[in-house]
Write a protein that holds these residues in place. Structure first.
Motif, PDB file in Angstrom:
ATOM      1  N   ASN A   1       0.804  -1.212   0.000  1.00 34.95           N
ATOM      2  CA  ASN A   1       0.000   0.000   0.000  1.00 34.95           C
ATOM      3  C   ASN A   1       0.840   1.266   0.000  1.00 34.95           C
ATOM      4  O   ASN A   1       0.401   2.290  -0.527  1.00 34.95           O
TER       5      ASN A   1
ATOM      6  N   ALA B   1       0.328   3.961  -2.895  1.00 31.98           N
ATOM      7  CA  ALA B   1       0.159   5.374  -2.565  1.00 31.98           C
ATOM      8  C   ALA B   1       1.204   6.219  -3.283  1.00 31.98           C
ATOM      9  O   ALA B   1       0.905   7.311  -3.771  1.00 31.98           O
TER      10      ALA B   1
ATOM     11  N   LYS C   1       0.072   6.559  -6.869  1.00 26.01           N
ATOM     12  CA  LYS C   1      -1.040   7.510  -6.985  1.00 26.01           C
ATOM     13  C   LYS C   1      -0.528   8.949  -6.912  1.00 26.01           C
ATOM     14  O   LYS C   1      -0.994   9.810  -7.648  1.00 26.01           O
TER      15      LYS C   1
ATOM     16  N   SER D   1      -2.593  12.264  -2.905  1.00 22.36           N
ATOM     17  CA  SER D   1      -1.804  11.832  -1.747  1.00 22.36           C
ATOM     18  C   SER D   1      -2.705  11.189  -0.701  1.00 22.36           C
ATOM     19  O   SER D   1      -3.910  11.435  -0.650  1.00 22.36           O
ATOM     20  N   PHE D   2      -2.100  10.350   0.127  1.00 23.29           N
ATOM     21  CA  PHE D   2      -2.781   9.656   1.201  1.00 23.29           C
ATOM     22  C   PHE D   2      -2.027   9.922   2.495  1.00 23.29           C
ATOM     23  O   PHE D   2      -0.805  10.014   2.509  1.00 23.29           O
TER      24      PHE D   2
ATOM     25  N   GLU E   1      -4.389   6.536   6.393  1.00 24.53           N
ATOM     26  CA  GLU E   1      -5.121   5.941   5.273  1.00 24.53           C
ATOM     27  C   GLU E   1      -4.380   4.716   4.744  1.00 24.53           C
ATOM     28  O   GLU E   1      -5.000   3.701   4.426  1.00 24.53           O
ATOM     29  N   VAL E   2      -3.061   4.800   4.669  1.00 29.93           N
ATOM     30  CA  VAL E   2      -2.258   3.662   4.212  1.00 29.93           C
ATOM     31  C   VAL E   2      -2.356   2.510   5.217  1.00 29.93           C
ATOM     32  O   VAL E   2      -2.530   1.355   4.828  1.00 29.93           O
TER      33      VAL E   2
ATOM     34  N   LYS F   1      -5.907   0.968   5.053  1.00 28.51           N
ATOM     35  CA  LYS F   1      -6.051   0.174   3.827  1.00 28.51           C
ATOM     36  C   LYS F   1      -5.273  -1.126   3.949  1.00 28.51           C
ATOM     37  O   LYS F   1      -5.741  -2.184   3.511  1.00 28.51           O
TER      38      LYS F   1
END
Length: 86
Positions: A30, A34, A37, A44-45, A49-50, A53
């Motif tokens: 992840n 990320a 992305k 961005s995360f 969030e990472v 997930k």
């Protein structure tokens, strides 16, 4: 990074999460997603969030594996479960 991967099988998950499979692989996956992305889509995360997930992906993987028999066929499920896509 190479040390993490080389020694990864010896790492133990903390009991509150209840994972039997290593979760650090999901963190790496992840983080990579990320990063992609951010690089390709400028999205961005946050760290949380990472982490969230990664935990969700690990739980989903474990649940999917528990439904699969040794021959790769899906075990019978209750009628209340949604059908899966092969």
């Amino acid at each position: 990074m190479s040390n993490l991967i080389a020694n990864g099988k010896g790492y133990v998950n903390l009991p509150p999460l209840g994972f039997k499979d290593p979760i650090w692989l999901w963190f790496l996956w992840n983080i990579w997603k990320a990063r992609n992305k951010l690089w390709f889509e400028n999205k961005s995360f946050t760290e949380w969030e990472v982490v969230t997930k990664s935990v969700a992906d690990s739980k989903e993987w474990a649940a999917t594996q528990s439904l699969t028999t040794g021959r790769g066929h899906t075990a019978e499920r209750s009628s209340s479960a949604p059908p899966s896509i092969p």
